[in-house]
Structures are given as structure tokens and as C-alpha cells.
Design a protein around this motif. Structure first.
Motif, PDB file in Angstrom:
ATOM      1  N   ARG A  37       5.041   0.695  -1.205  1.00 21.37           N
ATOM      2  CA  ARG A  37       4.488   2.041  -1.378  1.00 21.37           C
ATOM      3  C   ARG A  37       3.016   1.884  -1.757  1.00 21.37           C
ATOM      4  N   LYS A  38       2.165   1.981  -0.731  1.00 25.53           N
ATOM      5  CA  LYS A  38       0.736   1.708  -0.872  1.00 25.53           C
ATOM      6  C   LYS A  38       0.081   2.552  -1.953  1.00 25.53           C
ATOM      7  N   GLU A  39       0.421   3.828  -2.013  1.00 23.18           N
ATOM      8  CA  GLU A  39      -0.195   4.743  -2.991  1.00 23.18           C
ATOM      9  C   GLU A  39       0.119   4.351  -4.435  1.00 23.18           C
ATOM     10  N   ARG A  40       1.208   3.614  -4.647  1.00 27.00           N
ATOM     11  CA  ARG A  40       1.602   3.191  -5.995  1.00 27.00           C
ATOM     12  C   ARG A  40       1.410   1.695  -6.215  1.00 27.00           C
ATOM     13  N   LEU A  41       0.950   0.992  -5.154  1.00 26.06           N
ATOM     14  CA  LEU A  41       0.832  -0.469  -5.188  1.00 26.06           C
ATOM     15  C   LEU A  41       2.137  -1.090  -5.675  1.00 26.06           C
ATOM     16  N   SER A  42       3.242  -0.590  -5.108  1.00 26.95           N
ATOM     17  CA  SER A  42       4.571  -0.913  -5.612  1.00 26.95           C
ATOM     18  C   SER A  42       5.522  -1.272  -4.481  1.00 26.95           C
TER      19      SER A  42
END
Length: 128
Positions: A37-42
Motif C-alpha cells: 500500500r504505497k500511500e501508507r508505505l505498508s
């Protein structure tokens, strides 16, 4: 309200690759789906045991520490049922996982022991 079953257990790890390797290669859980999840760096890794979805493994940048010994407040530990505890201990030892001394549950007379995941989360194996 009526619960059907526990749907999953969520675990946040400090080193995603190390934890992924532990849960998949050492414990033998099956990957259902892996997402970044790119937006959360997760990362989110969905894992199954014998085809049943049981664990969501997450990574987040700089997660805060939490006490995780079995007697700490909160979730006590994750437990897996095994048919033969000695065989399971040997399999873990062969993968360089150290287990505690086998104990006997005073209420059920069953054998059990603990070991830790890469972040120190206590994991129990309990003989059927």
C-alpha cells in the motif's frame, strides 16, 4: 449477536522480509495475498493455515514498541495446535528456532511450549 469464528489475527512487524520468511518458510503458513500500500508505505500479507485464512501481517514505518511477553497486559500469545510436540520442537530447532522447556498444562495435562517470532511475539505450540 452471534459470532461464527475468529476471522483473523493482525500482527505488525518491524522487518517485513524477516517476518514474512519466518511465518512462511519457518512456520509453513501459506500466502493468500500480498499487497504493498504505497500511500501508507505498508505491506499487508494475508496468510492461511491448512487453507484457512488466519493472519494479516503488516509492516508500517517506525511502529511503536509494545510489551509482548506472555504475562504483559493485552493479547497474551498466538497458539498453534500440533499432533506431536517433540516432532514440532525438532522441526523448529532444525530451522534455528529456540523453544522454551516443555510444560504440562495443569488443567488438561497436555504438553505445550513457547518460542518467539522475529519481533519477540510469543508463539505457543500446544499438543492435541
Amino acid at each position: 449477536m452471534r459470532f461464527n469464528k475468529i476471522h483473523h489475527i493482525a500482527i505488525i512487524c518491524s522487518d517485513y522480509q524477516k517476518s514474512k520468511q519466518f511465518y512462511v518458510e519457518i512456520l509453513g503458513l501459506e500466502i493468500v495475498k500480498e499487497s504493498f500500500r504505497k500511500e501508507r508505505l505498508s505491506y499487508k500479507l494475508d496468510l492461511a493455515l491448512n487453507g484457512e485464512y488466519i493472519i494479516e501481517l503488516f509492516s508500517f514505518p517506525d511502529p511503536p514498541q509494545r510489551p509482548s511477553r506472555p504475562e504483559a497486559l493485552g493479547l497474551r500469545h498466538l497458539a498453534f495446535e500440533v499432533d506431536d510436540i517433540e516432532e514440532s520442537i525438532l522441526a523448529l530447532k532444525n530451522k534455528e528456532v529456540v523453544t522454551e522447556t516443555v510444560r504440562i498444562d495443569e488443567l488438561t495435562n497436555k504438553k505445550f511450549t513457547f518460542f518467539s517470532d522475529p519481533d519477540g511475539l510469543p508463539i505457543e505450540i500446544y499438543e492435541k
